[in-house]
Motif scaffolding. Sequence first.
Motif, PDB file in Angstrom:
ATOM      1  N   TRP A   1      -9.133   6.506  -0.723  1.00 30.01           N
ATOM      2  CA  TRP A   1     -10.204   6.612   0.677  1.00 30.01           C
ATOM      3  C   TRP A   1      -9.469   6.521   1.875  1.00 30.01           C
ATOM      4  CZ3 TRP A   1     -12.372   2.406   3.112  1.00 30.01           C
ATOM      5  CH2 TRP A   1     -13.764   2.048   4.230  1.00 30.01           C
ATOM      6  N   MET A   2      -8.776   4.866   1.705  1.00 30.22           N
ATOM      7  CA  MET A   2      -7.588   4.697   3.294  1.00 30.22           C
ATOM      8  C   MET A   2      -5.782   5.015   2.720  1.00 30.22           C
ATOM      9  SD  MET A   2      -7.691   0.342   2.338  1.00 30.22           S
ATOM     10  CE  MET A   2      -7.224   0.966   4.586  1.00 30.22           C
ATOM     11  N   ARG A   3      -5.920   6.398   1.830  1.00 29.34           N
ATOM     12  CA  ARG A   3      -4.471   7.331   2.159  1.00 29.34           C
ATOM     13  C   ARG A   3      -5.411   8.254   3.592  1.00 29.34           C
ATOM     14  NH1 ARG A   3      -3.443   8.291  -3.216  1.00 29.34           N
ATOM     15  NH2 ARG A   3      -2.607   6.532  -3.189  1.00 29.34           N
ATOM     16  N   SER A   4      -6.475   7.788   3.583  1.00 29.05           N
ATOM     17  CA  SER A   4      -6.603   9.854   4.680  1.00 29.05           C
ATOM     18  C   SER A   4      -6.892   8.752   6.162  1.00 29.05           C
ATOM     19  CB  SER A   4      -8.218  10.125   4.255  1.00 29.05           C
ATOM     20  OG  SER A   4      -8.548  11.057   5.802  1.00 29.05           O
ATOM     21  N   ARG A   5      -6.189   9.736   7.212  1.00 33.52           N
ATOM     22  CA  ARG A   5      -5.990   9.343   8.417  1.00 33.52           C
ATOM     23  C   ARG A   5      -6.845   9.147   9.167  1.00 33.52           C
ATOM     24  NH1 ARG A   5      -1.290   9.077  13.002  1.00 33.52           N
ATOM     25  NH2 ARG A   5      -3.003   9.171  14.231  1.00 33.52           N
ATOM     26  N   ASN A   6      -7.902   9.749   9.074  1.00 29.88           N
ATOM     27  CA  ASN A   6      -9.757  10.086   9.181  1.00 29.88           C
ATOM     28  C   ASN A   6     -10.609   8.372   8.905  1.00 29.88           C
ATOM     29  OD1 ASN A   6     -12.129  11.230  10.575  1.00 29.88           O
ATOM     30  ND2 ASN A   6     -12.741  11.314   8.750  1.00 29.88           N
ATOM     31  N   THR A   7      -9.801   8.086   7.888  1.00 33.73           N
ATOM     32  CA  THR A   7     -11.016   6.971   7.507  1.00 33.73           C
ATOM     33  C   THR A   7      -9.629   5.390   7.564  1.00 33.73           C
ATOM     34  OG1 THR A   7     -11.142   7.676   4.807  1.00 33.73           O
ATOM     35  CG2 THR A   7     -10.882   5.291   5.471  1.00 33.73           C
ATOM     36  N   LEU A   8      -8.638   5.853   8.511  1.00 36.22           N
ATOM     37  CA  LEU A   8      -7.934   4.677   9.211  1.00 36.22           C
ATOM     38  C   LEU A   8      -8.161   4.101  10.012  1.00 36.22           C
ATOM     39  CD1 LEU A   8      -4.182   5.055   7.390  1.00 36.22           C
ATOM     40  CD2 LEU A   8      -6.504   3.200   6.985  1.00 36.22           C
ATOM     41  N   GLU A   9      -8.821   6.155  11.383  1.00 28.09           N
ATOM     42  CA  GLU A   9      -8.896   5.979  12.876  1.00 28.09           C
ATOM     43  C   GLU A   9     -10.629   5.495  12.493  1.00 28.09           C
ATOM     44  OE1 GLU A   9      -7.984   6.224  14.852  1.00 28.09           O
ATOM     45  OE2 GLU A   9      -5.725   7.432  14.527  1.00 28.09           O
TER      46      GLU A   9
ATOM     47  N   ILE B   1      -0.223   2.723  11.062  1.00 33.57           N
ATOM     48  CA  ILE B   1      -1.607   4.114  10.995  1.00 33.57           C
ATOM     49  C   ILE B   1       0.118   5.949  10.723  1.00 33.57           C
ATOM     50  CG2 ILE B   1      -1.890   6.453  11.743  1.00 33.57           C
ATOM     51  CD1 ILE B   1      -4.661   4.909  12.313  1.00 33.57           C
ATOM     52  N   HIS B   2       0.695   5.220  11.373  1.00 35.01           N
ATOM     53  CA  HIS B   2       2.472   5.967  11.774  1.00 35.01           C
ATOM     54  C   HIS B   2       3.063   5.756  10.391  1.00 35.01           C
ATOM     55  CE1 HIS B   2       5.545   8.306  13.805  1.00 35.01           C
ATOM     56  NE2 HIS B   2       5.638   7.317  12.959  1.00 35.01           N
ATOM     57  N   GLN B   3       3.303   4.565  10.195  1.00 34.52           N
ATOM     58  CA  GLN B   3       4.254   4.399   8.702  1.00 34.52           C
ATOM     59  C   GLN B   3       3.281   5.415   7.516  1.00 34.52           C
ATOM     60  OE1 GLN B   3       4.900   0.091   8.824  1.00 34.52           O
ATOM     61  NE2 GLN B   3       6.582   0.067   8.562  1.00 34.52           N
ATOM     62  N   ALA B   4       2.075   5.045   7.464  1.00 34.65           N
ATOM     63  CA  ALA B   4       1.164   5.455   6.425  1.00 34.65           C
ATOM     64  C   ALA B   4       1.772   6.893   6.115  1.00 34.65           C
ATOM     65  CB  ALA B   4      -0.481   5.499   6.482  1.00 34.65           C
ATOM     66  N   HIS B   5       1.363   7.797   7.836  1.00 33.97           N
ATOM     67  CA  HIS B   5       1.827   8.764   7.376  1.00 33.97           C
ATOM     68  C   HIS B   5       3.492   9.595   7.936  1.00 33.97           C
ATOM     69  CE1 HIS B   5      -2.819   8.283   7.524  1.00 33.97           C
ATOM     70  NE2 HIS B   5      -2.380   9.454   7.488  1.00 33.97           N
ATOM     71  N   THR B   6       4.376   9.245   7.793  1.00 27.76           N
ATOM     72  CA  THR B   6       5.575   8.996   8.145  1.00 27.76           C
ATOM     73  C   THR B   6       6.256   8.938   6.967  1.00 27.76           C
ATOM     74  OG1 THR B   6       6.223   6.818   9.392  1.00 27.76           O
ATOM     75  CG2 THR B   6       5.511   9.527  10.303  1.00 27.76           C
ATOM     76  N   THR B   7       5.903   7.484   5.628  1.00 30.62           N
ATOM     77  CA  THR B   7       6.773   7.495   4.905  1.00 30.62           C
ATOM     78  C   THR B   7       6.180   6.984   3.636  1.00 30.62           C
ATOM     79  OG1 THR B   7       6.150   4.450   5.339  1.00 30.62           O
ATOM     80  CG2 THR B   7       7.689   5.970   6.190  1.00 30.62           C
ATOM     81  N   SER B   8       6.523   6.454   2.563  1.00 34.47           N
ATOM     82  CA  SER B   8       5.643   6.786   0.923  1.00 34.47           C
ATOM     83  C   SER B   8       4.899   5.302   1.095  1.00 34.47           C
ATOM     84  CB  SER B   8       5.905   6.403   0.198  1.00 34.47           C
ATOM     85  OG  SER B   8       7.472   4.979   0.310  1.00 34.47           O
TER      86      SER B   8
ATOM     87  N   TRP C   1      -4.173  -3.454   5.589  1.00 39.40           N
ATOM     88  CA  TRP C   1      -5.010  -3.540   6.463  1.00 39.40           C
ATOM     89  C   TRP C   1      -5.127  -4.743   6.589  1.00 39.40           C
ATOM     90  CZ3 TRP C   1      -6.231   0.373   9.697  1.00 39.40           C
ATOM     91  CH2 TRP C   1      -7.173   0.139  10.606  1.00 39.40           C
ATOM     92  N   ILE C   2      -5.735  -5.911   6.467  1.00 37.69           N
ATOM     93  CA  ILE C   2      -6.497  -6.412   7.040  1.00 37.69           C
ATOM     94  C   ILE C   2      -5.446  -8.063   7.561  1.00 37.69           C
ATOM     95  CG2 ILE C   2      -7.471  -9.067   6.644  1.00 37.69           C
ATOM     96  CD1 ILE C   2      -8.968  -7.582   4.179  1.00 37.69           C
ATOM     97  N   ARG C   3      -3.850  -8.406   6.857  1.00 38.15           N
ATOM     98  CA  ARG C   3      -3.005  -8.918   7.100  1.00 38.15           C
ATOM     99  C   ARG C   3      -2.043  -8.097   8.374  1.00 38.15           C
ATOM    100  NH1 ARG C   3      -0.591  -8.433   2.544  1.00 38.15           N
ATOM    101  NH2 ARG C   3       1.384  -7.264   3.162  1.00 38.15           N
ATOM    102  N   ARG C   4      -1.920  -7.118   8.418  1.00 40.16           N
ATOM    103  CA  ARG C   4      -1.452  -6.353   9.947  1.00 40.16           C
ATOM    104  C   ARG C   4      -2.015  -6.278  11.323  1.00 40.16           C
ATOM    105  NH1 ARG C   4       2.735  -3.450   7.532  1.00 40.16           N
ATOM    106  NH2 ARG C   4       3.523  -1.975   9.377  1.00 40.16           N
ATOM    107  N   THR C   5      -3.377  -6.224  10.574  1.00 41.50           N
ATOM    108  CA  THR C   5      -4.436  -5.709  12.011  1.00 41.50           C
ATOM    109  C   THR C   5      -5.355  -6.688  11.827  1.00 41.50           C
ATOM    110  OG1 THR C   5      -5.469  -4.534  10.838  1.00 41.50           O
ATOM    111  CG2 THR C   5      -4.075  -3.531  11.272  1.00 41.50           C
ATOM    112  N   HIS C   6      -5.460  -7.757  11.738  1.00 45.94           N
ATOM    113  CA  HIS C   6      -5.780  -8.819  11.488  1.00 45.94           C
ATOM    114  C   HIS C   6      -7.924  -8.211  11.796  1.00 45.94           C
ATOM    115  CE1 HIS C   6      -3.224 -11.625  13.103  1.00 45.94           C
ATOM    116  NE2 HIS C   6      -3.281 -10.854  13.963  1.00 45.94           N
ATOM    117  N   ALA C   7      -7.379  -7.522  10.614  1.00 46.06           N
ATOM    118  CA  ALA C   7      -9.008  -6.770  10.923  1.00 46.06           C
ATOM    119  C   ALA C   7      -9.996  -7.110  10.056  1.00 46.06           C
ATOM    120  CB  ALA C   7      -9.554  -5.548   9.512  1.00 46.06           C
ATOM    121  N   VAL C   8     -11.975  -7.530  10.478  1.00 49.17           N
ATOM    122  CA  VAL C   8     -12.635  -8.560  10.218  1.00 49.17           C
ATOM    123  C   VAL C   8     -13.657  -7.998   8.620  1.00 49.17           C
ATOM    124  CG1 VAL C   8     -12.058 -10.265  11.563  1.00 49.17           C
ATOM    125  CG2 VAL C   8     -13.780  -8.560  12.396  1.00 49.17           C
TER     126      VAL C   8
END
Length: 198
Positions: A102-110, A132-139, A147-154
Motif C-alpha cells: 500500500w505504501m509503495r504507491s506515490r498516491n498513498t504517500l501523498e 518520496i523521491h528516493q522511493a521512486h528513483t531507487t529500490s 516513514w515515522i522515523r524519517r518524517t516524524h509522522a504521528v
Amino acid sequence: MTPEELSDLYIRIAFQYESALNQLVDKGLVDKDLADKSRKTFYDSLDEEKLRTSQKIRSHTEIIRHYMRSMICEDTVSLTELAKQYSKDSPGYVPGYVIQSWMRSRNTLEFLRQWENDMNEEFDDRACEELIHQAHTTSLTVTPSLWIRRTHAVGMYIKQGKGGGVRAYPEIAADFHLWLDPKERLALISQIQEMKIG
C-alpha cells in the motif's frame, strides 16, 4: 449558514460517524463497549458544537475532520488486523508486506503527507519529499517504521508485543481499507455521487 443548512450538516456528520463506527464494529476492529462509549462522547460533543453555532460555525470539512479524528479517541485502528482479514486466503502472505505494498504507491504517500500536514505541526515535509523521491528513483522500500522515523509522522505508529502491529488514525485506516477492498471503494464513490445528486 441558514438553520436548515446547519441541521442538514449535523445530520450528515452523524450519518458518516455512525456508518464508519458500525463498519469498524462489524469487522471486529472496535468492540461494542468502546463503540458505545465513543458514541456517547461524540453526541455530547456534537451537542456542545450546536450550542456554539450562534458564534461561529466551522466549515463542513473542519467539522468532519474533527469528529473523524476523535471518533475513537482512546484508540486507533489496526492496519495489521485489516491486512490479515484480506490476506487470510493467501497462505504465506504476511500483513506487513500488504501494508508495504500500500505504501509503495506515490498516491498513498501523498495522502499520508496531506494528513500529516493538516494534523501534525512537527511533520517534516522536506524529509517526506526526499523519501518520496528516493522511493521512486531507487529500490528503497518505505515501511511504516521508516516513514515515522524519517518524517516524524504521528498518523501511524508501531505497537510492540502481544497484539502489536501497525495502528493508524481512522482516516488513514479508511484509505488502507478502500485500497484493500475495491468493492467498498466503489460503494463509497456511489454513495458520494448519490449525495451530490440528492
